[in-house]
Write a protein that holds these residues in place. Structure first.
Motif, PDB file in Angstrom:
ATOM      1  N   CYS A 134     119.263  42.419  33.151  1.00 59.44           N
ATOM      2  CA  CYS A 134     118.066  41.725  33.650  1.00 59.44           C
ATOM      3  C   CYS A 134     117.271  41.179  32.474  1.00 59.44           C
ATOM      4  O   CYS A 134     117.025  41.878  31.499  1.00 59.44           O
ATOM      5  CB  CYS A 134     117.206  42.674  34.478  1.00 59.44           C
ATOM      6  SG  CYS A 134     115.615  41.937  34.909  1.00 59.44           S
ATOM      7  N   LEU A 135     116.866  39.932  32.566  1.00 59.96           N
ATOM      8  CA  LEU A 135     116.171  39.236  31.482  1.00 59.96           C
ATOM      9  C   LEU A 135     114.653  39.336  31.588  1.00 59.96           C
ATOM     10  O   LEU A 135     113.940  38.783  30.755  1.00 59.96           O
ATOM     11  CB  LEU A 135     116.572  37.755  31.505  1.00 59.96           C
ATOM     12  CG  LEU A 135     118.071  37.452  31.372  1.00 59.96           C
ATOM     13  CD1 LEU A 135     118.412  36.127  32.019  1.00 59.96           C
ATOM     14  CD2 LEU A 135     118.470  37.459  29.919  1.00 59.96           C
ATOM     15  N   CYS A 140     118.623  34.137  40.274  1.00 63.08           N
ATOM     16  CA  CYS A 140     118.743  35.008  39.088  1.00 63.08           C
ATOM     17  C   CYS A 140     119.759  34.479  38.075  1.00 63.08           C
ATOM     18  O   CYS A 140     120.935  34.322  38.394  1.00 63.08           O
ATOM     19  CB  CYS A 140     119.145  36.412  39.536  1.00 63.08           C
ATOM     20  SG  CYS A 140     119.444  37.517  38.141  1.00 63.08           S
ATOM     21  N   CYS A 147     112.931  35.808  39.996  1.00 66.36           N
ATOM     22  CA  CYS A 147     113.078  36.441  41.318  1.00 66.36           C
ATOM     23  C   CYS A 147     111.707  36.685  41.942  1.00 66.36           C
ATOM     24  O   CYS A 147     111.504  36.461  43.142  1.00 66.36           O
ATOM     25  CB  CYS A 147     113.849  37.762  41.189  1.00 66.36           C
ATOM     26  SG  CYS A 147     113.191  38.886  39.945  1.00 66.36           S
ATOM     27  N   CYS A 192     112.923  37.653  33.453  1.00 59.44           N
ATOM     28  CA  CYS A 192     112.488  36.257  33.435  1.00 59.44           C
ATOM     29  C   CYS A 192     111.509  35.966  34.576  1.00 59.44           C
ATOM     30  O   CYS A 192     110.870  34.907  34.603  1.00 59.44           O
ATOM     31  CB  CYS A 192     113.685  35.332  33.533  1.00 59.44           C
ATOM     32  SG  CYS A 192     114.432  35.286  35.173  1.00 59.44           S
ATOM     33  N   MET A 193     111.416  36.876  35.520  1.00 62.16           N
ATOM     34  CA  MET A 193     110.467  36.803  36.641  1.00 62.16           C
ATOM     35  C   MET A 193     110.750  35.673  37.627  1.00 62.16           C
ATOM     36  O   MET A 193     109.918  35.375  38.481  1.00 62.16           O
ATOM     37  CB  MET A 193     109.010  36.697  36.145  1.00 62.16           C
ATOM     38  CG  MET A 193     108.589  37.756  35.152  1.00 62.16           C
ATOM     39  SD  MET A 193     108.911  39.437  35.701  1.00 62.16           S
ATOM     40  CE  MET A 193     107.452  39.756  36.636  1.00 62.16           C
TER      41      MET A 193
END
Ligand code: SF4
Ligand code: SF4
Lengths: 128, 259
Positions: free
Chosen positions: A65-66, A31, A71, A68-69
């Motif tokens: 949390c971005l 992350c 994770c 950004c996927m």
């Protein structure tokens, strides 16, 4: 709403099965916002599985949390920590008067270069 | 060949360079991008909560239009592509989202994810072909270019199916076709900091500097992207470590169509 109801609701909204988590921590390891988060991505999954929704609803990490996927991509158990974080944030901002960004916050942020995409993304993520 | 095209808000305003160079280059390659009628903003971020329906409808409307006009929808902005492609997958595979969206829209014929969503880079690769592009290059790049993928084109890979999410190659192949030398660097699929900059300006700065430093260390002279927000963060928060451009600007340059 009772804690149990709130928990079920967040699980349903996230569309992910938190019981599948094997606590490997790969999600948090990947992350990019890890150091900004009071509660880490793997802890979102674990706390929700334990029904500890009140702690999650107070978390500051929902604003970092971005989406950004990364994770989601790394999870070996097909759990989606990003979707849990989003479901918690949506639960927070859907309450009356709890938006993380208001329409009137936007004009002072606008400069010559800022793309519409940035304003729209932030507004959709932080306002309901 | 004509193909339905969804430009999105940012390409009509702050990122006109992306839209215009893409259209010019496509024409030179025999592809006419036909802007769809009455498109609405896609919302810029895919709403992950399973009960979000209204925020997905603009994407469904665009997809349904394309279904009746050739069956393919071309996207260019990474964010529009991510939202539209993921919404399309919902319409194809999530019965509840599909029925609720259709119940609202009351289309003559229900939309069930029939349209093929194609990013401009995918169009270059599969419709035109990098070999054909290489033959049309009049001004080879002759420099070292770092591809910056970011998040939106690649992830979640199960839905986006764009490229290998950990080791993508499509933009490197594109750079090679234009006569440039692609530079592989570790942070090319790392997030630029996205929209969080409006809450926490330090995060995009930290991310952008990291990404550009990583590209520079591996020898890149410039970096290219398909995303207006990545371009903004990298250029404005990246301390000028390297210049960042849209990939279509290099395409137009190499094809000799840039004004
Ligand atoms: S989506 Fe959020 S939690 Fe997941 S890796 Fe990205 S920033 Fe971290
Ligand atoms: S990567 Fe998946 S299995 Fe591992 S801790 Fe995170 S959610 Fe759990």
């Amino acid at each position: 709403m009772t804690v149990k109801e709130q928990c079920e609701n967040v699980k349903r909204m996230s569309g992910t099965d938190v019981r599948k988590c094997m606590k490997c921590g790969k999600c948090s390891g990947r992350c990019p916002a890890f150091h900004e988060m009071d509660i880490k991505p793997h802890q979102f999954v674990s706390l929700l599985a334990q029904g500890r929704i009140e702690e999650l609803l107070k978390s500051e990490a929902i604003w970092s949390c971005l989406s950004c996927m990364a994770c989601v991509e790394r999870c070996p158990r097909a759990v989606a920590p990003a979707a849990v974080i989003e479901a918690v944030r949506d639960t927070v901002i859907r309450a009356q008067g709890a938006n993380g960004m208001k329409a009137e916050d936007i004009p002072p942020m606008v400069d010559e270069l800022i793309p519409q995409q940035l304003l729209m993304s932030a507004y959709r993520k932080y306002n309901k | 060949m004509k193909i339905c095209y969804y430009p999105g808000c940012t390409l009509k305003t702050k990122s006109q360079a992306l839209d215009q160079t893409a259209r010019l280059a496509a024409l030179a390659l025999g592809v006419e991008m036909e802007e769809i009628e009455n498109w609405q903003c896609c919302g810029a971020v895919y709403p992950m909560a399973r009960d979000e329906i209204a925020t997905k409808l603009s994407a469904v409307r665009a997809l349904d239009y394309a279904k009746h006009n050739g069956g393919r929808l071309l996207t260019l902005c990474s964010a529009c592509h991510n939202v539209i492609k993921r919404t399309n997958e919902d319409m194809r595979s999530d019965g509840e989202i599909c029925s609720r969206a259709n119940n609202y829209l009351q289309l003559e014929e229900s939309y069930r994810g029939e349209t093929e969503v194609l990013h401009y880079l995918e169009m270059l690769k599969t419709v035109v072909g990098f070999d054909n592009i290489a033959q049309k290059v009049v001004k080879p790049l002759n420099r070292k270019v770092g591809a910056y993928y970011g998040c939106l084109l690649l992830r979640p890979s199960g839905v986006m199916a764009f490229d290998n999410p950990e080791n993508p190659t499509i933009i490197e192949d594109f750079i090679r076709a234009l006569g440039g030398t692609p530079v592989i660097y570790p942070f090319r699929n790392e997030c630029c900091g996205a929209y969080v900059g409006l809450k926490n300006p330090d995060l995009p700065k930290k991310q952008s500097e990291r990404i550009l430093r990583s590209a520079k260390e591996k020898g890149a002279e410039e970096v290219i992207t398909a995303c207006p927000l990545c371009l903004y963060n990298l250029n404005e928060k990246g301390s000028g470590i390297l210049p960042v451009k849209y990939f279509t600007e290099l395409l137009a340059e190499a094809l000799g169509v840039k004004s």
